[in-house]
Design an enzyme around this catalytic site. Structure first.
Site, PDB file in Angstrom:
ATOM      1  N   CYS A 172       0.834  -1.204   0.000  1.00  0.00           N
ATOM      2  CA  CYS A 172       0.000   0.000   0.000  1.00  0.00           C
ATOM      3  C   CYS A 172       0.864   1.248   0.000  1.00  0.00           C
ATOM      4  CB  CYS A 172      -0.936   0.011   1.209  1.00  0.00           C
ATOM      5  SG  CYS A 172      -0.066   0.145   2.792  1.00  0.00           S
ATOM      6  N   CYS A 214       3.298   1.611   2.750  1.00  0.00           N
ATOM      7  CA  CYS A 214       4.543   0.860   2.569  1.00  0.00           C
ATOM      8  C   CYS A 214       5.546   1.708   1.784  1.00  0.00           C
ATOM      9  CB  CYS A 214       4.276  -0.439   1.808  1.00  0.00           C
ATOM     10  SG  CYS A 214       3.090  -1.545   2.594  1.00  0.00           S
ATOM     11  N   ASP A 264       7.481  22.528 -35.262  1.00  0.00           N
ATOM     12  CA  ASP A 264       8.569  23.073 -36.063  1.00  0.00           C
ATOM     13  C   ASP A 264       8.305  22.639 -37.508  1.00  0.00           C
ATOM     14  OD1 ASP A 264      11.252  24.125 -36.682  1.00  0.00           O
ATOM     15  OD2 ASP A 264      11.716  22.009 -37.013  1.00  0.00           O
ATOM     16  N   ASP A 273      12.369  18.107 -33.738  1.00  0.00           N
ATOM     17  CA  ASP A 273      13.227  16.955 -34.066  1.00  0.00           C
ATOM     18  C   ASP A 273      13.997  16.434 -32.868  1.00  0.00           C
ATOM     19  OD1 ASP A 273      15.267  18.741 -33.643  1.00  0.00           O
ATOM     20  OD2 ASP A 273      15.870  18.880 -35.740  1.00  0.00           O
ATOM     21  N   ASP A 299      15.660  21.684 -31.752  1.00  0.00           N
ATOM     22  CA  ASP A 299      14.609  22.466 -31.104  1.00  0.00           C
ATOM     23  C   ASP A 299      14.647  22.327 -29.590  1.00  0.00           C
ATOM     24  OD1 ASP A 299      13.441  23.242 -33.630  1.00  0.00           O
ATOM     25  OD2 ASP A 299      12.709  21.200 -33.793  1.00  0.00           O
TER      26      ASP A 299
END
Length: 807
Positions: free
Chosen positions: A16, A19, A502, A703, A707
């Site tokens: 859980c 934990c 782009d 790309d 960029d």
């Protein structure tokens, strides 16, 4: 940090969110640990630490002290010629120095090496290579089909199953006998026999203290570490029912015992944990599929002959042979042969990719119909497949922001539930009168309702709500050729409203192509015009000249010899081809040679330029003879991808350094809404900031390399690359195939994953908010409460698994 290091540790035993908090707390308080983040679904701990201050073994011990364990691998191998103590010590030191090794012992008596290691950090094949580097030869072969982490998890599932079977063996007869007595289905002499309650005690005790021992142990460790988890609730609830029943049996209290309740609760919780473990195993199926894509053997050319070796023995520079129908073992560059390769397992694209000399090939892809000989360039963890697996695992180990709320609630959940349980007991015992016709005592009634509150509460569902959906979602993305590097981006992509592309290399092919061939003379065909022009452009390094040559090559044209070649930079060129003087260039260049342009030719030229095409003029013997239009054309799927994005309700824009006319023409063809032209790289980032300041959630698609600033600035960066771009792309989301359709697919996947997370969280909160008050009001039998609690976690996991059907 002086010696920074980051590792992923496979954790065993978490159930859980509490934990998770316990493991994180234990690791974060360790000196030298900068940050520890634990994921419940993947059961991994990502730890960033100073290796100069703390060792891996210490991290493992801190996890164990919190009540959990780390999945470890053991490698035992014979080492031929290991007979000298100095050699043994040298070998031990060499292996101990390998990152991920916890223990190494070389025995000169048996000539064996024993190594204990962390499988998420180092593999057996890397250990074998480390042994070979110091001059020894391990006798065994690395078994790449055995995953120590998966083996440990399957062992845990087997343990859960074994405990469940034992619990059922005792609980079923106890439950049947108890219910039969309560409903008067047993003969009176048997039902009221003095030994019957002692039989119930004998059946319930092994379940309580053997099958349920882990709840006591883990609950104690949880409390010792300053937190309380689900084990504490189960231990308290079952103990209350068991010890109250024992007190009744011993005559301390009068009334009815509830041994069947304590045993049934323990069994139902164990059943839930077993089913949960199996379901969680399905959530990580995508990664396991990727792990076993790689072939186990490789064929190498050595001394002029083909030899078959284990794939782990392939090194950079080896010459590898792949026959039709075989998988490519490692990454490399083709030296000889032609074939089509199925790369769908990496890119999601079903159409095979043609390969020839100079082409890149990637490990785990399938060679379809030709023999390929290639040079290995990347092996082991450096291959594209290994990088993809690492990226997906990192994403699955990260935490989505939406999980923060669940974590905060889980941190105080168990203490609040215990408080509600105590209040429930006090109210039912002291304030609510017992009906005069009732057969239950006030104490028994108060205990039963308190137990119901303790066992109905489920922090597990809250802890699993987000990580299971992220795990399945990122795994599904990898199957489709979409890599999501962190869960925050997966969540963010679902709330985008604007997508910016782009232009060059993203929307367009990134390389100019001939679009129009126009002969202006009746005695000159379009093919001959191209042949003459391409001949003159032979050897040209100008992009437009290369585009003309590429078109001639595509049409299989035989080129002429060229003489008297002379170029004018940025204007054009003059040459003699097939006995004709040819001029190629712009209008200004042809004007210097007094070439006359007709009104019709000028009108045609202007029309082409209005379509964002670059027009080249060709004159033969000083007579204008033809036009060639060149353009960086849209990729085949650009328009479809943008249409899909519009259907998702998104605005689509384009960022480009081109002039306004060229940008407008491309945008019109593609169906783009917003156009930003004449931009420098820095201007693209500014444009994204401007949109964000207006309240827009913006994704940048580029790309992945050129960029980088814009991809980083955007709310979500999406890199459209190829296999080689996977690791270096700046974007948190990467399309391996370079297919623009991956953009709308990624957004759909994100939205679907986010919807699943919200459904899971709603269920987890709704379940607890509704059922805890019902249990406190005495409307739920504790056994039904335990069944409901177990179902809650399973519901969350199976709901997340529905993402595997996403297309």
């Amino acid at each position: 940090m002086a010696n920074p290091k980051q590792v992923s540790l496979p954790i065993i035993g978490m159930t859980c969110a509490n934990c998770v908090a316990a493991v994180e707390k234990s690791l974060n308080k360790t000196e030298g640990v900068e940050e520890a983040s634990v994921n419940l679904s993947s059961e991994r701990a990502s730890v960033r630490f100073d290796s100069g201050k703390v060792q891996l073994s210490a991290l493992v011990e801190h996890i164990r002290s919190a009540g959990y364990d780390v999945a470890l691998g053991d490698w035992n191998t014979a080492i031929s010629g290991l007979s000298d103590p100095t050699d043994a010590l040298h070998l031990e030191k060499a292996i101990d120095a390998v990152d991920g090794v916890l223990y190494a012992k070389a025995n000169i008596g048996t000539e064996k090496l024993t190594v204990r290691y962390i499988p998420t950090i180092v593999s057996v094949s890397e250990l074998r290579q480390a042994v070979q580097k110091v001059g020894f030869r391990p006798a065994d072969r690395a078994n790449t089909e055995v995953d120590p982490e998966e083996t440990a998890r399957q062992h845990e599932i087997s343990r859960q199953r074994r405990m469940l079977i034992i619990a059922l063996a005792f609980t079923l007869p106890l439950f049947v006998l108890s219910m039969s007595r309560d409903f008067n289905l047993l003969p009176s002499a048997l039902a009221h026999a003095p030994w019957m309650d002692w039989l119930f005690f004998a059946l319930a005790t092994p379940v309580q203290f053997y099958v349920g021992a882990s709840y006591y142990v883990n609950g104690y460790k949880s409390l010792r570490n300053g937190s309380a988890n689900m084990d504490v609730l189960v231990a308290l609830g079952t103990s209350a029912a068991y010890f109250y029943s024992l007190a009744v049996l011993l005559g301390v209290f009068s009334g009815h015992g509830y041994f069947e309740t304590s045993a049934t609760i323990t069994t139902l919780v164990r059943l839930g944990k077993y089913l949960e473990a199996r379901a969680k195993s399905g959530a990580g199926e995508a990664i396991r599929k990727l792990l076993f894509l790689r072939p186990k053997q490789a064929s190498l050319i050595r001394n002029g002959a083909e030899v078959e070796v284990n794939v782990d023995d392939v090194v950079i520079g080896d010459i590898v042979v792949v026959h039709p129908g075989e998988k490519i073992p490692v990454d490399g560059t083709v030296l000889d042969g032609e074939s089509a390769v199925d790369e769908s397992m990496l890119t999601g694209e079903s159409i095979p990719v043609s390969k020839e000399k100079g082409s890149a090939v990637f490990g785990a892809t399938l060679n379809k119909n030709g023999r390929l000989v290639f040079k290995a360039t990347k092996v082991g963890k450096d291959t594209i497949l290994s990088q993809i697996i690492q990226l997906v695992e990192n994403a699955q180990a990260s935490k989505a922001p939406i999980q923060n709320l669940a974590d905060k609630i889980s941190a105080v959940f168990v203490p609040i539930v215990i408080g509600i349980a105590v209040v429930t007991f006090l109210i039912w015992f002291f304030l609510i009168p017992t009906p005069s016709t009732g057969s239950i005592t006030p104490l028994a009634r108060a205990v039963i309702n308190m137990v119901a509150v303790l066992v109905i509460a489920c922090p597990c569902a809250m802890g699993l709500a987000t990580p299971t959906a992220v795990m399945v979602g990122t795994g599904k993305g990898a199957e489709l050729g979409i890599l999501v590097k962190d869960s925050a981006s997966l969540e963010e992509a679902g709330s985008l409203d604007t997508i910016l592309f782009d232009k060059t290399g993203t929307l367009t092919r990134g390389a100019p192509q001939v679009t129009d061939l126009i002969s202006l003379r009746s005695d000159l065909s379009d093919h001959e015009l191209l042949r003459l022009t391409a001949s003159a452009e032979t050897g040209s390094e100008h992009p437009l000249g290369e585009a003309i040559q590429a078109e001639a090559l595509r049409q299989n044209l035989q080129l002429y010899e060229v003489s008297e070649f002379k170029s004018a930079a940025g204007k054009g060129l003059r040459a003699t081809v097939d006995g004709k003087q040819i001029l190629i260039g712009n209008q200004r260049f042809l004007n210097t040679y007094e070439v006359e342009l007709t009104d019709a030719a000028i009108e045609r030229k202007n029309s082409l330029e209005a379509q964002a095409k670059t027009v080249i003029l060709i004159a033969l013997n000083n007579q204008l003879s033809g036009l060639i239009a060149i353009m960086d054309t849209l990729k085949e799927n650009s328009t479809q991808a943008i249409t899909d994005l519009h259907q998702l309700g998104l605005k689509v824009g384009m960022l480009t350094g081109d002039n306004a006319a060229t940008a407008a023409a491309i945008a019109k063809e593609a169906g783009i809404d917003l156009v930003y032209s004449n931009l420098l790289p820095a201007d693209k980032t500014k444009q994204i900031i401007a949109l964000q300041e207006k309240g827009h959630k913006v994704a940048m698609v580029g790309d992945g390399i050129n960029d980088a600033p814009a991809l980083t600035q955007a709310n979500v960066g999406i890199a459209i690359g190829t296999g080689t771009d996977v690791a270096i792309a700046s974007a948190p989301i990467v399309s391996i195939s370079g297919d623009l359709n991956a953009v709308p697919t990624a957004i759909r996947l994100s939205r679907k994953t986010l919807t699943t997370i919200k459904q899971n969280l709603f269920w987890a909160f709704f379940y607890n908010v509704i059922l805890i008050p019902l249990a406190a009001a005495g409307k739920l039998n504790p056994m039904l409460a335990a069944a409901a609690m177990s179902f809650s976690s399973i519901f969350v996991i199976t709901n997340s698994l529905r993402l595997k059907r996403f297309k």
